[in-house]
Design an enzyme around this catalytic site. Structure first.
Site: not given
Ligand SMILES: *Cc1c(COP(=O)(O)O)cnc(C)c1O
Length: 395
Positions: A55, A107, A179, A204
């Site tokens: 961890r 988001y 982000d 993503k």
């Molecule tokens: C998918 C996404 C998240 C969250 O990510 P997860 O891996 O699904 O927890 C946060 N911000 C944006 C812009 C996203 O597309």
């Protein structure tokens, strides 16, 4: 190849393949191994090779953290079990009574975390149109500690001027977090534009193949690192070694994928704009997009693969289109090599209901993949042919 001495002179494509990814010192394996172990042997109490418990640290995770930091021009990186786990960890910088500013089209999961989790721990938040710098200045309260930027935003692909927000913050002690999931570090490097921290859902574009869930935070400030590193271990939302390995594998091809996503995204945005069944197209690469000039400055290599548009005929027409495509799979998520289509109002952004932010019922969001662009265009034209208004000549 040993990175330490010359890492700063290497280019993005090279770093993606080599940073943090020297051959395995134990065996010479060219690819970073999946260290699938929960614990590490100690020679005597406290004497070990840098790893104690999985961890706290794991070599596959360390390699990914180093690689992602290099791609964002950051001093350090920390990885998490999901993008939202990374978000949650970043919010451990906040204390009860602190105020957070989010984009009005944040988001959906980020909004839900603020509205239903962080708020229970005394953190207040405002949702602001971050493309309006005067509105940002007006929303700052004495207890504001963090501004959370997404750009391009989801699902309207608005462009937020990162350097502009930095200027609005001035010398106030407010962290600027970006982000960067939609752009990926290939298209945009927020730390070079004045951000304090960059967040990714590695699920993503970084992973890139729709086969892993993960998150990361990158930054330069050593004090923030100490706080977040403590919480990564203390709260424990760490990614498994195999998941880290999948993201490492993904980022090796990030540059070629992003070039292709951007080229296909641009071509599809241009095609949709001419289509009689389409009302409006949202894509920062289009010259008349309101954020186009800022996007050209802060995303110099391209505008990415996310394209949103509204169709003639309202909600029913949008539902028809998203269920008629064959190559574009109807699914949430984005950033994989395969094209996806979705209805934000009922899918990714259903959790925004009640936030006051309106998602048009006829809005469709595309994650344009790297299939041949002509096949993708044919697929969309075929689906849209079901909703072309009868009054349009030639139909
Ligand atoms: C998918 C996404 C998240 C969250 O990510 P997860 O891996 O699904 O927890 C946060 N911000 C944006 C812009 C996203 O597309």
């Amino acid at each position: 190849m040993h990175m330490a001495q010359d890492e700063t002179t290497l280019r993005f494509e090279t770093l993606a393949i080599h940073a943090g990814q020297d051959p395995d010192p134990a065996t010479g394996a060219v690819i970073v191994p999946i260290y699938q172990t929960s614990t590490f042997a100690q020679e005597e109490v406290g004497k070990h090779k840098g790893f104690e418990y999985g961890r706290t640290d794991n070599p596959t995770r360390s390699a990914l953290q180093t690689a992602l930091a290099a791609l964002e021009q950051a001093d350090w990186g920390l990885c998490y079990a999901s993008g939202l786990a990374a978000t949650q960890n970043t919010w451990y910088l906040l204390n009860p009574g602190d105020h957070l500013i989010l984009s009005d089209d944040a988001y959906g999961g980020t909004y839900r975390l603020a509205a239903r989790v962080a708020s229970r721990y005394g953190i207040t938040f405002s949702m602001v149109d971050l493309t309006d710098l005067d509105a940002v200045a007006g929303a700052i309260q004495p207890n504001t500690r963090m501004i959370w930027v997404e750009t391009p935003t989801n699902p309207y692909l608005k462009i937020v001027d990162i350097a502009g927000i930095r200027e609005v913050i001035g010398d106030r002690s407010i962290w600027l977090v970006v982000d960067n999931t939609f752009a990926s570090p290939y298209l945009q490097q927020p730390l070079t534009l004045g951000a304090d921290l960059v967040l990714h859902s590695t699920t993503k574009y970084l992973g890139g193949h729709s086969d892993v869930i993960g998150g990361a935070v990158l930054g330069n400030d050593p004090e923030i690192y100490e706080t977040l590193k403590f919480h990564q271990n203390a709260a424990g939302a760490v990614p498994g070694p195999f998941d880290c390995w999948l993201v490492l594998r993904g980022i090796k091809t990030l540059s070629v994928r992003m070039r292709e996503h951007s080229a296909n995204g641009m071509a599809i945005a241009a095609m949709l704009r001419e289509h009689p069944a389409v009302e409006q197209v949202f894509y920062p690469g289009l010259p008349d997009h309101p954020g186009h000039l800022v996007a050209r400055r802060q995303m110099p290599r391209g505008f990415g693969g996310m394209v949103s548009f509204t169709v003639q005929g309202g909600y029913e027409a949008a539902r028809t289109v998203v269920s008629r495509t064959r190559l574009f799979t109807l699914a949430e998520s984005l950033g994989g090599v395969e094209s996806l289509i979705e209805h934000p109002g009922q899918m990714t952004h259903a959790s925004l209901a009640g936030s006051g932010f309106e998602i048009a019922p006829n809005l469709i969001r595309l994650s344009v993949g790297i299939e041949h662009v002509d096949d993708l265009m044919d697929d969309l034209r075929e689906a849209l042919s079901a909703v072309v208004p009868a009054s349009v000549p030639g139909n």
